[in-house]
Design an enzyme around this catalytic site. Structure first.
Site, PDB file in Angstrom:
ATOM      1  N   ASN A 110      -0.494 -17.557   1.190  1.00  0.00           N
ATOM      2  CA  ASN A 110       0.672 -17.361   1.982  1.00  0.00           C
ATOM      3  C   ASN A 110       0.546 -15.681   2.381  1.00  0.00           C
ATOM      4  O   ASN A 110      -0.366 -15.197   1.983  1.00  0.00           O
ATOM      5  CB  ASN A 110       1.811 -17.346   0.921  1.00  0.00           C
ATOM      6  CG  ASN A 110       3.311 -16.600   1.411  1.00  0.00           C
ATOM      7  OD1 ASN A 110       3.508 -16.868   2.691  1.00  0.00           O
ATOM      8  ND2 ASN A 110       3.923 -15.657   0.802  1.00  0.00           N
ATOM      9  N   HIS A 112       2.405 -11.854   2.682  1.00  0.00           N
ATOM     10  CA  HIS A 112       3.787 -11.409   2.414  1.00  0.00           C
ATOM     11  C   HIS A 112       3.607 -10.055   3.135  1.00  0.00           C
ATOM     12  O   HIS A 112       2.603  -9.198   2.888  1.00  0.00           O
ATOM     13  CB  HIS A 112       3.663 -11.415   1.083  1.00  0.00           C
ATOM     14  CG  HIS A 112       5.141 -10.784   0.514  1.00  0.00           C
ATOM     15  ND1 HIS A 112       6.320 -11.246   0.437  1.00  0.00           N
ATOM     16  CD2 HIS A 112       5.373  -9.383   0.055  1.00  0.00           C
ATOM     17  CE1 HIS A 112       7.223 -10.304   0.207  1.00  0.00           C
ATOM     18  NE2 HIS A 112       6.815  -9.336  -0.451  1.00  0.00           N
ATOM     19  N   GLU A 146       5.590 -19.115  -9.234  1.00  0.00           N
ATOM     20  CA  GLU A 146       6.139 -17.816  -9.039  1.00  0.00           C
ATOM     21  C   GLU A 146       6.097 -16.870  -7.905  1.00  0.00           C
ATOM     22  O   GLU A 146       5.010 -17.070  -7.121  1.00  0.00           O
ATOM     23  CB  GLU A 146       5.619 -16.774 -10.173  1.00  0.00           C
ATOM     24  CG  GLU A 146       6.471 -15.693 -10.228  1.00  0.00           C
ATOM     25  CD  GLU A 146       5.773 -14.437 -11.163  1.00  0.00           C
ATOM     26  OE1 GLU A 146       6.116 -13.342 -10.902  1.00  0.00           O
ATOM     27  OE2 GLU A 146       5.012 -14.950 -11.870  1.00  0.00           O
TER      28      GLU A 146
HETATM   29  C1  GRF Z   1       6.039 -12.267   8.374  1.00  0.00           C
HETATM   30  O1  GRF Z   1       6.352 -11.003   8.297  1.00  0.00           O
HETATM   31  C2  GRF Z   1       5.334 -12.856   7.193  1.00  0.00           C
HETATM   32  O2  GRF Z   1       4.442 -11.680   6.406  1.00  0.00           O
HETATM   33  C3  GRF Z   1       6.384 -13.291   6.230  1.00  0.00           C
HETATM   34  O3  GRF Z   1       7.491 -13.852   7.372  1.00  0.00           O
HETATM   35  C4  GRF Z   1       6.908 -13.236   8.644  1.00  0.00           C
HETATM   36  C5  GRF Z   1       6.835 -14.210   9.586  1.00  0.00           C
HETATM   37  O4  GRF Z   1       6.710 -13.734  10.856  1.00  0.00           O
HETATM   38  N1  GRF Z   1       6.236 -14.021   5.305  1.00  0.00           N
HETATM   39  P1  GRF Z   1       5.788 -14.614  11.938  1.00  0.00           P
HETATM   40  O5  GRF Z   1       6.714 -15.949  11.828  1.00  0.00           O
HETATM   41  O6  GRF Z   1       4.691 -14.896  11.497  1.00  0.00           O
HETATM   42  O7  GRF Z   1       6.092 -13.977  13.300  1.00  0.00           O
END
Ligand code: GRF
Length: 216
Positions: A110, A112, A146
């Site tokens: 993922n 973040h 988590e």
């Molecule tokens: C990004 O900031 C990512 O880190 C977060 O959600 C946003 C998704 O943006 N999890 P995108 O759809 O990839 O433009």
């Protein structure tokens, strides 16, 4: 070595998805984006994925009501149908259960928009500004049950400016996201990331011997 088959899971515009698709255009990249899956029919990223000739699937969580197990079983079936090796969550706004996560050990990642473990959850840029953080950034990590936890694979940092707004800060962090996500996926696909004691050990990567001092 055959390229790993990656599913990118999205809920929205999919700019990180697009960065992964772009990286995987290089035949030497160790992963191919074999599927883009959205839980929302109208996710903007689906259009871009189709335009790039990538298979797409929609598993609309709303049709499952509160039955998360049924939603995840359908997700799992779609992933199996496309023989997926690695899942990359990219703005996928559904929490995944421990049962699902445990089926994908070290194969589910993922991104973040914060330097974890700081600022888990939503509105990270707003909260970083409110906290007066001088450095902010983004993290790619393995997913565990988590939320926004799990071993950290890669991070990228930006300096926070005194006149930053949520929008200006998020733009600079997003540019960093688009660099670290392809990098992290490459390392995972190459099998160079080992998890030990909840931390990632990465084989053969250069770590810059540099500090970012703010203010200078
Ligand atoms: C990004 O900031 C990512 O880190 C977060 O959600 C946003 C998704 O943006 N999890 P995108 O759809 O990839 O433009």
């Amino acid at each position: 070595m055959s390229r790993k088959r990656v599913a990118v899971l999205i809920s929205g515009r999919g700019s990180n998805m697009a960065a992964l698709i772009e990286a995987a255009k290089d035949k030497a990249y160790p992963a191919e984006i074999a599927l883009v899956l959205s839980n929302k029919l109208d996710a903007g990223g689906l259009t871009a994925a189709r335009a790039a000739g990538i298979a797409t699937e929609v598993v609309d969580h709303k049709t499952f009501g509160k039955d998360r197990a049924a939603f995840e079983a359908t997700l799992q079936a779609a992933l199996e149908k496309h023989s997926i090796d690695i899942i990359a969550l990219a703005g996928f706004m559904r929490l995944l259960s421990a049962d699902f996560v445990n089926r994908w050990p070290e194969r589910l990642i993922n991104i973040h928009p914060a330097l974890l473990p700081a600022f888990k959850g939503l509105d990270t840029h707003k909260r970083a500004l409110e906290a007066g953080a001088k450095v902010h950034g983004a993290t790619v990590h393995f997913v565990v049950a988590e939320m926004d936890a799990g071993p950290i694979i890669a991070q990228g940092a930006v300096a926070v400016r005194h006149d930053d707004t949520e929008q200006t800060l998020s733009q600079r962090v997003l540019a960093v996201e688009h660099r670290i996500y392809p990098l992290a996926l490459r390392l995972v696909a190459e099998g160079r990331v080992q998890v030990a004691g909840g931390r990632c050990l990465i084989d053969g990567v250069a770590v810059p011997d540099a500090a970012t001092l703010i203010p200078l």
